[in-house]
Design a protein around this motif. Structure first.
Motif, PDB file in Angstrom:
ATOM      1  N   TYR A  66       0.812  -1.034   0.068  1.00  0.00           N
ATOM      2  CA  TYR A  66      -0.021  -0.025  -0.062  1.00  0.00           C
ATOM      3  C   TYR A  66       0.889   1.338  -0.286  1.00  0.00           C
ATOM      4  CZ  TYR A  66      -3.451   3.034   1.841  1.00  0.00           C
ATOM      5  OH  TYR A  66      -4.481   4.206   1.855  1.00  0.00           O
ATOM      6  N   THR A  88      -5.886  -3.205  -6.730  1.00  0.00           N
ATOM      7  CA  THR A  88      -5.720  -2.505  -5.363  1.00  0.00           C
ATOM      8  C   THR A  88      -5.842  -3.348  -4.420  1.00  0.00           C
ATOM      9  OG1 THR A  88      -7.374  -1.016  -6.016  1.00  0.00           O
ATOM     10  CG2 THR A  88      -5.050  -0.322  -6.619  1.00  0.00           C
ATOM     11  N   GLU A  89      -7.103  -4.087  -4.541  1.00  0.00           N
ATOM     12  CA  GLU A  89      -7.944  -4.546  -3.467  1.00  0.00           C
ATOM     13  C   GLU A  89      -6.889  -5.755  -2.948  1.00  0.00           C
ATOM     14  OE1 GLU A  89     -11.467  -6.704  -4.470  1.00  0.00           O
ATOM     15  OE2 GLU A  89     -11.756  -7.289  -2.233  1.00  0.00           O
ATOM     16  N   VAL A  92      -3.591  -4.863  -1.408  1.00  0.00           N
ATOM     17  CA  VAL A  92      -3.621  -4.314   0.161  1.00  0.00           C
ATOM     18  C   VAL A  92      -3.969  -5.731   0.973  1.00  0.00           C
ATOM     19  CG1 VAL A  92      -5.336  -3.167   1.720  1.00  0.00           C
ATOM     20  CG2 VAL A  92      -4.657  -2.012  -0.089  1.00  0.00           C
ATOM     21  N   ASP A  93      -4.738  -6.433   0.535  1.00  0.00           N
ATOM     22  CA  ASP A  93      -5.348  -7.598   1.287  1.00  0.00           C
ATOM     23  C   ASP A  93      -4.224  -8.757   1.464  1.00  0.00           C
ATOM     24  OD1 ASP A  93      -7.745  -6.513   1.388  1.00  0.00           O
ATOM     25  OD2 ASP A  93      -8.845  -7.891   0.110  1.00  0.00           O
ATOM     26  N   ARG A  96      -1.699  -8.418   4.474  1.00  0.00           N
ATOM     27  CA  ARG A  96      -2.354  -8.285   5.840  1.00  0.00           C
ATOM     28  C   ARG A  96      -2.658  -9.636   6.264  1.00  0.00           C
ATOM     29  NH1 ARG A  96      -4.443  -3.454   7.155  1.00  0.00           N
ATOM     30  NH2 ARG A  96      -3.081  -3.724   8.958  1.00  0.00           N
ATOM     31  N   PRO A  98      -4.150 -11.718   8.370  1.00  0.00           N
ATOM     32  CA  PRO A  98      -5.338 -12.264   8.720  1.00  0.00           C
ATOM     33  C   PRO A  98      -6.293 -12.097   7.435  1.00  0.00           C
ATOM     34  CG  PRO A  98      -4.717 -10.538  10.431  1.00  0.00           C
ATOM     35  CD  PRO A  98      -4.015 -10.324   9.216  1.00  0.00           C
ATOM     36  N   ILE A  99      -6.292 -11.039   6.673  1.00  0.00           N
ATOM     37  CA  ILE A  99      -6.922 -11.196   5.518  1.00  0.00           C
ATOM     38  C   ILE A  99      -6.571 -12.281   4.463  1.00  0.00           C
ATOM     39  CG2 ILE A  99      -8.155  -9.777   3.661  1.00  0.00           C
ATOM     40  CD1 ILE A  99      -7.494  -7.385   5.496  1.00  0.00           C
ATOM     41  N   THR A 102      -7.790 -15.590   5.876  1.00  0.00           N
ATOM     42  CA  THR A 102      -9.169 -15.825   5.824  1.00  0.00           C
ATOM     43  C   THR A 102      -9.495 -15.943   4.179  1.00  0.00           C
ATOM     44  OG1 THR A 102      -9.411 -14.057   7.615  1.00  0.00           O
ATOM     45  CG2 THR A 102     -11.436 -14.640   6.380  1.00  0.00           C
ATOM     46  N   ARG A 103      -9.167 -15.113   3.398  1.00  0.00           N
ATOM     47  CA  ARG A 103      -9.545 -15.322   1.753  1.00  0.00           C
ATOM     48  C   ARG A 103      -9.032 -16.471   1.294  1.00  0.00           C
ATOM     49  NH1 ARG A 103      -8.780  -9.903  -1.486  1.00  0.00           N
ATOM     50  NH2 ARG A 103      -9.459 -11.523  -3.067  1.00  0.00           N
ATOM     51  N   VAL A 136       1.086  -7.027  11.333  1.00  0.00           N
ATOM     52  CA  VAL A 136      -0.223  -6.676  10.412  1.00  0.00           C
ATOM     53  C   VAL A 136       0.297  -5.271   9.881  1.00  0.00           C
ATOM     54  CG1 VAL A 136      -2.592  -6.432  10.751  1.00  0.00           C
ATOM     55  CG2 VAL A 136      -1.466  -8.176  11.972  1.00  0.00           C
ATOM     56  N   PRO A 138       2.412  -3.374   7.494  1.00  0.00           N
ATOM     57  CA  PRO A 138       3.267  -3.656   6.424  1.00  0.00           C
ATOM     58  C   PRO A 138       4.369  -2.859   5.947  1.00  0.00           C
ATOM     59  CG  PRO A 138       1.334  -2.710   5.611  1.00  0.00           C
ATOM     60  CD  PRO A 138       1.204  -2.386   6.994  1.00  0.00           C
TER      61      PRO A 138
END
Lengths: 256, 292
Positions: A66, A88-89, A92-93, A96, A98-99, A102-103, A136, A138
């Motif tokens: 980011y 961009t989504e 960013v994800d 991170r 945890p994201i 999760t994804r 977390v 970055p």
């Protein structure tokens, strides 16, 4: 088996490219801060950011974090209404933890259990030592530490949370933690499980260049984290491999 | 009945007017028959237990609030602020590029990259915008990381500082005013309107006191939303339509009768006795939106 998986990956890449063609983007531009050997149309990020190119953008950068140049290339492409890899989504994800986990888990990737917290006591209550702690925030390239005891855990959390300003993502260390360089979901690991994780992560986030952290335990590979590659970590053979992948993607061939 | 989690950090309870507003959210939700629980960092694993998440902690893709928002979004929960709004509002480069693309009236802006950061470019900026100019870091919030500079030396000093975290920064023409309009927007409708006054002798709403670590804030003058100028509200709604259907606070300057957007903020401040002074129904509207 390995050859089949390689073919499958190429098919996936080609499908992604053909989808973008169907959606109206008529040509592809590679934007890269790495000196790639490819015949595909290629430009530097600073040149691309001044352009109003319309088409499909393949953003090849060692770092998509980011607010870094790699991120702004994808942002510029999106503002111009282009399809871009990575979005961009996803940029960013993916950094991170945890994201990411999760994804990735939602898409069927085996992942390690984790908690997000800034409390050492909570980590100790949930997991036995040793524990892997990922930042977390970055800001750093190698933002993780392995803590084998309480003192080391306090030190790791204080440092990675930037004096408790941010949270950290803690995982139990249940086996061996390996890091692999990953280009378009392909990595040089001997382990089928690690290669499968790398492919799944690419399928989910479409981040062409990254470093994956995978834990091997119970006979399987489990995704633990992902970080950007430092420019110095890219060897000439990595650049060759990456150039080949980009050339395959663009269908324009590889130049020696 | 909807189970609503309100993600907060400890600092949200520092000032009584913010703590009271949070308490009012809770009471309003309960009055409407919903459950409302405050959720802190350590409670992130409990997100799946809820049906809606309302974020009151400062949002930024680098902060924990984004993890909460994205996790809730991935689980299909109703979330204010949603991750897309956070990404756009937290990065002023992203936001101004969208305004440019969609013709939203905004302050004349130049984006400056690290590579273009040299004497000729700075001289050109001063020539186009005059002196002083305003330099903004893309991650600015609560009037921080926005500085006014009048010479190349201070330009270099400020820009260098902002370039530490971002490869791009924003440079804008300085447009002095005694107040900025703040229009609260929820789901494409105006929620509240107020004026954020500049402290005496200052040029922005929140300024650090010279030689002290504390901040001083200008007064907030609240209007009834029905009494606010129509064109102001239209400008705010147009700016928000580029971003999404969530909760936003639009900062607008009035320049010779025209309205220009300064920025759109997600997660706008809602303090007891300030934003809610004239339109008391804002809490109810937000809770109803979350429970929809």
């Amino acid at each position: 088996m390995q050859a089949f998986q390689g073919q499958q990956l190429i098919l996936n890449i080609l499908k992604c490219f053909s989808d973008s063609l169907l959606s109206g983007a008529s040509c592809l531009l590679v934007v890269s801060n790495i000196d790639l050997k490819t015949n595909a149309p290629i430009t530097k990020p600073s040149t691309f950011l001044k352009s109003s190119f319309r088409g499909f953008v393949l953003n090849i950068n060692n770092d998509y974090r980011y607010m870094k140049m790699g991120y702004y290339v994808s942002l510029h492409a999106e503002i111009l209404g282009n399809d871009v890899i990575p979005t961009t989504e996803n940029a960013v994800d993916v950094y991170r933890p945890p994201i990411l986990l999760t994804r990735a888990a939602k898409n069927g990737t085996p992942t390690t259990p984790f908690i997000v917290t800034d409390s050492v006591k909570q980590i100790m209550a949930e997991f036995a030592f040793p524990v892997v702690v990922f930042a977390v925030n970055p800001f750093s390239f190698n933002g993780f530490q392995i803590a084998k005891n309480r003192t080391a855990l306090y030190r790791a959390v204080k440092s990675l949370s930037m004096n408790y300003r941010y949270a950290v993502c803690a995982h139990p260390l249940r086996g061996e933690l390996v890091s692999v360089k990953c280009f378009f979901g392909e990595c040089a690991s001997e382990d089928d499980g690690v290669r499968a994780v790398a492919r799944k992560v690419y399928e989910t986030f479409k981040v062409p260049v990254c470093k994956l952290y995978v834990q091997r335990f119970n006979g399987g590979a489990h995704l633990c984290g992902l970080q950007p590659l430092k420019m110095g970590e890219l060897t000439p053979s990595d650049v060759d491999l990456l150039s080949k992948m980009v050339s395959r993607f663009s269908g324009k061939g590889w130049s020696d | 009945m909807t189970r609503i989690a309100c993600f907060v950090e400890k600092y949200n309870f520092t000032y009584s007017y913010e703590a009271e507003a949070l308490q009012t959210f809770k009471e309003t939700a309960q009055k409407l028959g919903h459950e409302f629980h405050f959720m802190f960092r350590s409670g992130l694993s409990e997100i799946p237990k809820y049906e809606a998440v309302f974020i009151r902690a400062t949002t930024d893709p680098l902060y924990t609030a984004y993890l909460v928002s994205k996790t809730a979004w991935e689980l299909g929960l109703k979330v204010v602020d949603d991750p897309i709004s956070i990404r756009i509002c937290a990065n002023k480069i992203h936001q101004y590029r969208l305004f440019e693309k969609h013709g939203v009236p905004c302050i004349p802006t130049i984006f400056l990259s690290k590579e273009e950061f040299h004497h000729r470019q700075i001289a050109e900026i001063f020539e186009v915008f005059g002196k002083p100019v305003v330099i903004k870091a893309p991650y600015t919030s609560f009037s921080r990381y926005v500085e006014k500079v009048s010479c190349e030396t201070s330009f270099r000093e400020v820009a260098k500082r902002f370039f530490r975290r971002s490869d791009y920064i924003v440079v804008q023409k300085f447009m002095p005013s005694s107040f900025d309009w703040r229009v609260g927007v929820l789901n494409g409708e105006v929620l509240y309107v107020c004026k954020y006054m500049m402290p005496k002798g200052k040029w922005k709403h929140g300024m650090k006191k010279r030689g002290k670590p504390s901040f001083m804030w200008g007064r907030t003058v609240t209007l009834k939303r029905d009494n606010a100028p129509q064109r102001l509200k239209e400008t705010a709604l147009k700016a928000c339509s580029m971003i999404g259907k969530g909760l936003y606070g639009v900062d607008i300057k009035e320049v010779y009768g025209d309205y220009v957007v300064v920025e759109v903020n997600d997660n706008p401040s809602i303090y007891k006795g300030q934003e809610d002074l004239r339109d008391k129904d804002i809490y109810e509207k937000i809770i109803r939106f979350l429970a929809e």
